[in-house]
Design an enzyme around this catalytic site. Structure first.
Site, short mmCIF file in Angstrom:
data_model
loop_
_atom_site.label_atom_id
_atom_site.label_comp_id
_atom_site.label_asym_id
_atom_site.label_seq_id
_atom_site.Cartn_x
_atom_site.Cartn_y
_atom_site.Cartn_z
N LEU A 269 0.82 -1.21 0.00
CA LEU A 269 0.00 0.00 0.00
C LEU A 269 0.85 1.26 0.00
CD1 LEU A 269 -2.72 -0.98 2.63
CD2 LEU A 269 -2.94 -0.97 0.13
N GLY A 270 1.99 1.23 0.68
CA GLY A 270 2.82 2.42 0.76
C GLY A 270 4.14 2.15 1.44
N GLY B 81 7.21 4.13 3.81
CA GLY B 81 7.58 5.28 4.62
C GLY B 81 9.06 5.24 4.95
N GLY B 82 9.46 6.10 5.86
CA GLY B 82 10.87 6.20 6.21
C GLY B 82 11.44 4.94 6.83
N GLY C 132 9.34 1.90 7.27
CA GLY C 132 8.60 0.68 7.00
C GLY C 132 7.80 0.72 5.72
N VAL D 290 3.92 -0.60 4.26
CA VAL D 290 2.60 -1.00 4.72
C VAL D 290 1.93 -1.79 3.60
CG1 VAL D 290 0.36 -0.23 5.55
CG2 VAL D 290 2.43 1.01 6.23
N LYS E 37 2.29 -3.40 8.82
CA LYS E 37 3.47 -2.55 8.67
C LYS E 37 4.70 -3.39 9.00
CE LYS E 37 5.41 1.91 10.05
NZ LYS E 37 5.16 3.13 10.84
N ASP F 130 6.13 13.66 14.83
CA ASP F 130 6.17 13.67 13.37
C ASP F 130 4.79 14.03 12.82
OD1 ASP F 130 7.31 13.43 10.85
OD2 ASP F 130 7.00 11.27 10.73
#
Length: 165
Positions: A21-22, A24-25, A27, A29, A44, A139
């Site tokens: 799905l995506g 990040g810095g 991990g 997901v 995640k 964050d």
């Protein structure tokens, strides 16, 4: 083979990874499913590079503990935690329907004042619950705020990604 491609179809505990799905810095997901009951989830996984760093892995575990310590409707719940055979930790949370606040703002900004007040009220309520437990998000940005669609068609703001809390 990429890390993302290698996890699709993988069984993690009682869940099967469906798709990325995506990223990040720290991990990635994925969407997953509990095959017996068909429950869709988000999983995640700490990225390979970060997983080799003890401090990053500990921060990942702290994120899971932190959100569960808060226990607030506006903060995503983590209900399972595990480890891949290669040692990378992962956690499982609800698969939210809706969109990140960043995408919503890109499409609809500027927002009417009444809507801004509603969103800020929900955000401050979630942050207040975290602060009551001694947890600071650190964050806070529109991409870490999610407008979750509710069954009645309304939306509710959810605060995500406590990775550096």
């Amino acid at each position: 083979m990429t890390v993302a491609a290698s996890l699709e179809g993988t069984r993690l505990g009682e869940y099967v990874v469906l798709k990325l799905l995506g990223v990040g810095g720290l991990g990635q997901v994925y969407e997953g499913i509990q095959p017996m009951i068909g429950k869709r989830v988000a999983i995640k996984v700490l990225t390979g590079e970060a997983a080799t760093q003890p401090a990053a892995a500990e921060r990942f575990r702290r994120e899971a503990r932190a959100v569960n310590a808060i226990g607030h409707r506006g903060i995503v719940d983590i209900f399972s935690f595990g480890q891949l055979p290669d040692g990378r930790p992962y956690f499982v949370m609800p698969l939210l329907q809706g969109e990140p606040l960043s995408a919503y703002l890109n499409q609809f900004a500027p927002l009417p004042a009444a809507e801004v007040v509603t969103l800020l009220d929900q955000l401050l309520e979630a942050l207040g619950a975290a602060h009551e437990k001694g947890i600071v998000h650190r964050d806070l940005k529109p991409s870490n705020v999610f407008l979750a669609a509710q069954p009645d068609g309304s939306r509710y703001l959810m605060l995500l990604d406590f990775g550096i809390a």
